[in-house]
Enzyme design. Structure first.
Site, PDB file in Angstrom:
ATOM      1  N   GLY B  43       0.922  -1.286   0.021  1.00  0.00           N
ATOM      2  CA  GLY B  43      -0.057   0.055   0.053  1.00  0.00           C
ATOM      3  C   GLY B  43       0.826   1.293   0.013  1.00  0.00           C
ATOM      4  O   GLY B  43       2.115   1.059  -0.344  1.00  0.00           O
ATOM      5  N   HIS B 267     -16.106   5.671  11.001  1.00  0.00           N
ATOM      6  CA  HIS B 267     -16.431   6.801  10.088  1.00  0.00           C
ATOM      7  C   HIS B 267     -17.839   7.155   9.930  1.00  0.00           C
ATOM      8  O   HIS B 267     -18.584   6.081   9.750  1.00  0.00           O
ATOM      9  CB  HIS B 267     -15.803   6.344   8.762  1.00  0.00           C
ATOM     10  CG  HIS B 267     -15.537   7.443   7.771  1.00  0.00           C
ATOM     11  ND1 HIS B 267     -16.423   7.970   7.246  1.00  0.00           N
ATOM     12  CD2 HIS B 267     -14.363   8.177   7.254  1.00  0.00           C
ATOM     13  CE1 HIS B 267     -16.008   9.061   6.506  1.00  0.00           C
ATOM     14  NE2 HIS B 267     -14.876   9.153   6.438  1.00  0.00           N
ATOM     15  N   ARG B 338     -14.233  12.862  13.078  1.00  0.00           N
ATOM     16  CA  ARG B 338     -15.019  11.747  12.667  1.00  0.00           C
ATOM     17  C   ARG B 338     -15.687  11.046  13.878  1.00  0.00           C
ATOM     18  O   ARG B 338     -16.748  10.735  13.916  1.00  0.00           O
ATOM     19  CB  ARG B 338     -14.142  10.893  12.065  1.00  0.00           C
ATOM     20  CG  ARG B 338     -13.716  11.215  10.557  1.00  0.00           C
ATOM     21  CD  ARG B 338     -12.797  10.280  10.045  1.00  0.00           C
ATOM     22  NE  ARG B 338     -12.393  10.696   8.697  1.00  0.00           N
ATOM     23  CZ  ARG B 338     -11.651  10.219   7.826  1.00  0.00           C
ATOM     24  NH1 ARG B 338     -10.956   9.213   8.270  1.00  0.00           N
ATOM     25  NH2 ARG B 338     -11.566  10.634   6.604  1.00  0.00           N
ATOM     26  N   HIS B 430     -13.567   1.914   9.951  1.00  0.00           N
ATOM     27  CA  HIS B 430     -13.079   2.097   9.019  1.00  0.00           C
ATOM     28  C   HIS B 430     -11.410   2.356   9.146  1.00  0.00           C
ATOM     29  O   HIS B 430     -10.857   2.129   8.066  1.00  0.00           O
ATOM     30  CB  HIS B 430     -13.441   3.697   8.847  1.00  0.00           C
ATOM     31  CG  HIS B 430     -12.729   4.435   7.741  1.00  0.00           C
ATOM     32  ND1 HIS B 430     -12.796   4.153   6.380  1.00  0.00           N
ATOM     33  CD2 HIS B 430     -11.856   5.738   7.537  1.00  0.00           C
ATOM     34  CE1 HIS B 430     -11.990   5.026   5.652  1.00  0.00           C
ATOM     35  NE2 HIS B 430     -11.655   5.883   6.303  1.00  0.00           N
ATOM     36  N   ARG B 464      -7.997   9.540  14.283  1.00  0.00           N
ATOM     37  CA  ARG B 464      -7.506  10.084  13.260  1.00  0.00           C
ATOM     38  C   ARG B 464      -8.114  10.909  12.494  1.00  0.00           C
ATOM     39  O   ARG B 464      -9.582  10.831  12.022  1.00  0.00           O
ATOM     40  CB  ARG B 464      -6.903   9.033  12.200  1.00  0.00           C
ATOM     41  CG  ARG B 464      -6.307   9.477  11.054  1.00  0.00           C
ATOM     42  CD  ARG B 464      -5.662   8.376   9.969  1.00  0.00           C
ATOM     43  NE  ARG B 464      -6.611   7.626   9.415  1.00  0.00           N
ATOM     44  CZ  ARG B 464      -7.460   7.982   8.481  1.00  0.00           C
ATOM     45  NH1 ARG B 464      -7.495   9.168   7.908  1.00  0.00           N
ATOM     46  NH2 ARG B 464      -8.537   7.320   8.029  1.00  0.00           N
TER      47      ARG B 464
END
Lengths: 249, 667, 226
Positions: B43, B267, B338, B430, B464
């Site tokens: 990734g 999320h 979030r 999420h 985050r």
């Protein structure tokens, strides 16, 4: 709720002979995605102690490019501008028979059942699908070169290719031109990519030919079936780039 | 007793990274050629690390379980990437990004790491543009920005709703270039199943070739785990189907501490679930909250009428709508972080105002934005007295250019046109802030074993901020790890190639084979998914968006129970030496079943609320999360001792010298 | 090294040559058609006009040179298209789909250029054997203007019903071939622009209907009227 007949390609491994097999699934909700319908089938097969059907899938939101089924004669099924994982069962009717086959191309050998090997695409990318810039904290500022919005947008549209291979699967010649042209176009449109544009296009086409993809005959099937609707203008741009490069290099 | 040493460099925060780079060991270019590094995962963090390390001269082996490195789940990130470029002249700075990230993380991150992240963020954008990443631009040809939750500036760079894809393809192409030169050897469809330690150092991995099923040994002088997060412990999440914890968990079992496993990001804007068959949840980018307004009906009767299909949301007049985020948090409105947005949605739905059949959905409405943009366009195009239809049409075009692919995705999944009727959204798992504990060099507690990107715990604290995952992944891979790994490898210039014939490799390989054999030979009656779904349900119900001691204790017992049943009754078809996706899943779920327990244990032993971790016992009168800095300003790093229930807690105290600890407020 | 062989061996080079020869043949068809249209004049004028045209076509030096280019183009287009591209493309998909709905993503002509081209090639052989070969290698009667009486041969040929039918069918085949081929040639050369492509497409479709239609009218006219 639907009951469906599935005709699925089964093949134990790359060397074995494969064949179409018939399965039945019942009580399929129209809100299911196509892959969730296959999950139901596999759960059923596992509970019967049978080998589940292997198929590639990962993100299940249409962006990773892993899913790759030829459904009822079309890559990613009858709907447009989506991948198999975004195809929903509401597209089908109770009692339908659905054909599910792997991508068919010499360059994409079958690994098992519906899973094919698409590393040919990786090798094409490795042959030139990049800008030769090393990691450095000292490249020029990102805003140092303004890029016309139209070029940036066109480059982006080409860059949305997810590398799923539907273009190859749809093309009667199993040609990879749309895939290659998307990357060539993206980088040819941006100033950063222009430095190497000639070598890039020559090398990528050479690798594409080596992999055993067919030739483009401009049927346009690739673009119609592309989940990201990559335009044929990119193939024209590739043709142009290649012509210029082969005349001058 | 604890051996946690964060190795944070001394000096003022703004100089720490520079000083550190000046003082750590460096491997000279000729010697780099003799050093091998394994990078697991392709990734953003993995691909960028592999490419950068290879460019520097190391011999890199990269592993991914997907059929191509380009399919790593970073590809699905939609909204954008933050960087303190201050292109918008709105007062952004390294300090402000640092401050926002620490505050957004509810003061549970390590200051020094976060500052470094903010410091290198600008370089990431430069690097990506140089690679040909087609970021969105304005009409003058310069880069465009948008806003994300929890901040007051516009610092998010984006490429429509496909930013992750474009950044990943940039890193993938950089890595492809190194594969072409032979400096990176790529192993597609290979899954790391264990870490091999020689003399206490990470010296290789055992991987399964997923095509042939062969168990293979790979040696290297260092191992980098960039294997992403473990959100799939919830079964349903926005993660890819294959996302798993196995690599990190196996390293944990070999001695790497696992930090803050309970910090999970739920999320707020995902497509609500529709049925039991559902295999995953789909995220709708947070960027939508730039222009979408979130609401539920003010009156319960209206909510019920909508649920039962007697009323359409567009017919509910303005004054009967409750824009609850704007009401509760006037300063940040729909752009609260979030965790706050998710809990607010849950609160409304739990109170009976949910708007879909399951009662678990709220509206995300673009009508106001469509009208605003439409009017703006009409002005620009000098259309005098535009009709309502014209304005709507122009506005829809603007919205389409910004979020077209997201709207299309929504319509494909739900069969509803979000231009005509408001989107329905609900929170979903999420991202996981927790992960392998790492020091300032990103090294885990196993010497030579590094963790980068979502796989580590380092930068986001307990929550985050949007568009920071891409930033962290690329910061770790491009600009941190390539420097810091030299500090460890400098001692290895005379080691020579790592032999895979050593007893350590032999023993680890044997364990892996036995584990897989026992799964295959179990011949139970239930599929792997059956257990995974049960685990997911317990996790969501009791270790999900809000947690309490009682529920967590139940969860601990239930997860143990599921794990025991799994080992008794799981049925894995097929054989080891063949392409066998069920066997892959079985191994991953087995590890999730252990992680899940540690996760719940971690949540239980942190009775404060912070960020994504909301303990019902610890809230303000208004129902906001209440931190306890006196007792819990530390990182929980868990040491494996043979059973999750006996895992041993180590604390890394968090000190805040450059930011004042405050109760977070977005009001 | 890629560059050196690029214009000869690569998949794209084969296509460029297909495109160029194809477009050249399109140009030739117009010249050919212009001559043929003299056959539609009154019987008294048609003979001398057509014979003069054939005489000009076989003796004027520039045309003679072009004719070699033409033979080459026909042969190259056929060999490259049928023997190389179509065969290679078949090889690129060794196993076919059990269910394939190609009609949903492409037009029939575009998928059958090899078959259409083969039919056209057979037609050209027949056509050349009957007219070009006779003209070049056999003694034929002279007309009153002392030119070889090709007009007579043409009229005699098209009084055969089956022969006229072959021509008409062949022109339909040619129409389909051109329907895709014309546009495709430009795409292959990299000429695709959202502003101009619709024009190319329009011209191509007009050309691929009108040119074969006019060619086909001539034998029908002769068959019915003479």
């Amino acid at each position: 709720m639907m009951n469906l007949t599935l005709k699925i390609w089964r093949q134990a491994d790359a060397k074995s002979q494969g064949k179409m097999e018939t399965f039945k699934v019942t009580e399929i909700s129209e809100h299911m995605s196509f892959l969730e319908m296959l999950d139901v089938l596999n759960e059923q097969l596992i509970n019967e102690g049978k080998d589940p059907v292997a198929f590639d899938h990962d993100c299940r939101e249409g962006i990773c490019g892993a899913c790759s089924l030829y459904i009822n004669g079309q890559p990613h099924g009858p709907d447009r501008a989506i991948t198999t994982c975004q195809l929903h069962m509401r597209t089908f009717k109770d009692g339908d028979t659905i054909y599910i086959e792997p991508w068919r191309a010499k360059a994409f050998p079958v690994i098992k059942d519906l899973v094919v090997d698409r590393t040919a695409f990786d090798r094409i990318m490795q042959s030139g699908g990049y800008v030769s810039v090393n990691t450095s904290g000292n490249t020029i500022d990102a805003n140092a070169i303004p890029i016309p919005k139209e070029d940036a947008d066109n480059a982006f549209d080409a860059a949305t290719c997810i590398g799923c291979g539907a273009c190859v699967a749809a093309c009667k010649n199993a040609s990879a031109m749309l895939f290659v042209s998307a990357k060539v176009s993206q980088l040819a449109l941006l100033p950063q990519g222009k430095v190497e544009r000639q070598d890039r296009v020559l090398n990528m086409v050479e690798q594409m030919d080596k992999e055993g993809f067919g030739n483009c005959t401009n049927t346009g099937a690739c673009s119609i079936e592309c989940p990201k609707e990559i335009s044929l203008e990119n193939i024209a741009r590739l043709n142009r780039e290649y012509l210029m490069a082969s005349l001058t290099k | 007793m604890t051996k946690l040493n964060s190795k944070t460099p001394d000096g003022p925060i703004a100089e720490k990274w520079t000083n550190h780079k000046n003082n750590i060991n460096v491997v000279n270019p000729a010697n780099k050629r003799n050093i091998d590094v394994i990078v697991v995962g392709s990734g953003l963090a993995g691909a960028s690390a592999a490419a950068s390390l290879a460019e520097m001269g190391y011999n890199v082996k990269n592993f991914c379980f997907q059929d191509s490195p380009r399919r790593a789940h970073s590809i699905a990130a939609q909204g954008g990437i933050n960087a303190a470029k201050n292109y918008q002249n709105d007062g952004d700075s390294t300090y402000r990004l640092f401050y926002d990230t620490v505050k957004g993380g509810d003061y549970r991150a390590r200051e020094s790491n976060v500052y470094r992240l903010a410091e290198v963020s600008a370089n990431i954008i430069d690097q990506c543009v140089a690679q040909g990443v087609p970021f969105a631009r304005d009409y003058g040809g310069l880069l465009d920005n948008r806003s994300f939750g929890g901040v007051l500036v516009s610092r998010t760079f984006y490429a429509k709703g496909q930013t992750g894809q474009q950044l990943l393809l940039g890193a993938y192409s950089a890595m492809s270039r190194q594969i072409n030169t032979g400096k990176v050897k790529m192993y597609n469809r290979h899954e790391m199943l264990d870490l091999v330690l020689v003399d206490g150092k990470a010296r290789g991995i055992i991987a399964r070739n997923l095509i042939t099923g062969n168990i293979e040994r790979y040696g290297a002088h260092a191992v980098v785990l960039a294997t992403g997060g473990y959100g799939n412990v919830f079964f349903l999440s926005t993660n890819a189907m294959g996302s798993n914890v196995t690599a990190a968990w196996r390293a944990h079992r070999r001695g790497a501490y696992f930090a803050n496993p309970c910090y999970t990001q739920i999320h707020p804007t995902c497509i609500p679930r529709s049925g039991d068959y559902q295999s995953k949840l789909t995220l709708m980018s947070e960027s939508l909250r730039n222009d979408g307004r979130i609401w539920v009906p003010k009156e319960k009767e209206d909510a019920i009428a909508i649920r039962e299909g007697r009323m359409k949301p567009v017919d509910l007049p303005e004054e009967k709508r409750d824009y609850y985020l704007e009401r509760r948090y006037p300063a940040f409105g729909n752009l609260v972080p979030r965790d706050v947005a998710s809990r607010a949605a849950k609160e409304r739905c739990d109170a009976g105002y949910g708007v879909n059949q399951t009662g678990e959905a709220v509206y995300l409405d673009f009508t106001a934005a469509i009208l605003r943009y439409g009017q703006e366009r009409a002005n620009i195009l000098h259309i005098k007295n535009p009709s309502a239809a014209e304005i709507k049409d122009l506005g829809e075009k603007v919205i389409e250019s910004k979020y077209g692919n997201l709207f299309q995705m929504y319509e494909k999944i739900t069969d509803e046109n979000p231009y005509k009727t408001p989107m329905m959204i609900y929170p979903a798992v999420h991202y996981t802030m927790g992960g392998l504990w790492v020091d300032y060099n990103l090294m885990t507690t196993i010497p030579g074993c590094y963790a980068a990107g979502e796989a580590n715990f380092s930068d986001h604290g307990a929550n985050r901020l949007g568009a920071s995952a891409l930033m962290q992944g690329l910061a770790d891979g491009y600009f941190v790890l390539p420097y810091t790994i030299g500090d460890f490898l400098a001692d290895d210039i005379r080691t020579g190639p790592i032999s895979t014939d050593s007893p350590e490799f032999e023993a680890t390989e044997k364990e892996v084979k036995e584990r897989l054999d026992s799964l295959l030979n179990n011949k139970g009656t239930k599929s792997v998914d059956f257990f995974h779904k049960r685990l997911g349900k317990v996790m969501w119900d009791k270790v999900g968006m809000s947690r309490n001691a009682e529920g967590l204790k139940e969860a601990l017992a239930e997860i143990r129970q599921i794990r025991e049943e799994f080992y008794k009754d799981v049925f894995v078809p097929g054989t080891m030496h063949s392409f066998n996706p069920e066997l892959e899943k079985a191994g991953r779920v087995a590890d999730f079943l252990e992680l899940g327990e540690l996760f719940a244990k971690d949540a239980l032993e942190r009775p404060e609320s912070c960020g994504g971790h909301f303990r019902e016992e610890s809230q303000t009168e208004e129902g906001e999360a209440l931190r306890d800095d006196t007792n819990f300003a530390f990182v929980s790093a868990w040491e494996w001792t043979g059973d999750p229930k006996d895992s041993q807690l180590h604390k890394e105290e968090l000190t805040f010298n450059d930011i004042e600890l405050k109760q977070r407020s977005y009001k | 090294m890629a560059a050196r062989s690029a214009l000869l061996k690569s998949s794209l080079a084969k296509k460029y040559w297909m495109s160029l020869t194809g477009l050249f043949l399109c140009l030739f068809l117009i010249v050919h058609l212009a001559g043929n249209l003299t056959l539609l004049k009154d019987a008294a004028d048609a003979g001398p006009a057509f014979n003069a045209y054939t005489e000009f076509m076989t003796s004027f030096p520039l045309i003679k040179i072009s004719s070699y280019l033409l033979y080459f183009s026909i042969l190259f287009h056929a060999i490259d298209g049928i023997l190389i591209l179509t065969r290679e493309n078949k090889k690129a998909r060794p196993v076919n789909y059990a269910s394939n709905k190609a009609e949903r993503n492409s037009i029939w002509a575009s998928r059958n250029m090899g078959v259409l081209g083969t039919a056209i090639f057979i037609f050209i052989v027949l056509h050349m054997a009957n007219f070009w070969f006779k003209y070049k290698f056999t003694d034929i009667a002279m007309d009153p203007g002392d030119l070889p009486d090709m007009y007579g041969i043409v009229v005699a040929s098209f009084q055969e019903g089956w022969y006229t039918a072959v021509y008409v069918v062949s022109m339909i085949v040619l129409g389909f071939h051109l329907w895709h081929g014309f546009e495709s040639a430009f795409q292959t050369l990299g000429i695709n622009h959202h502003k101009y492509s619709p024009i190319i497409q329009g011209v191509g479709r007009f050309y691929s209907v009108v040119v074969p239609a006019l060619f086909a009218i001539i034998p029908i006219y002769i068959f019915l009227n003479l």
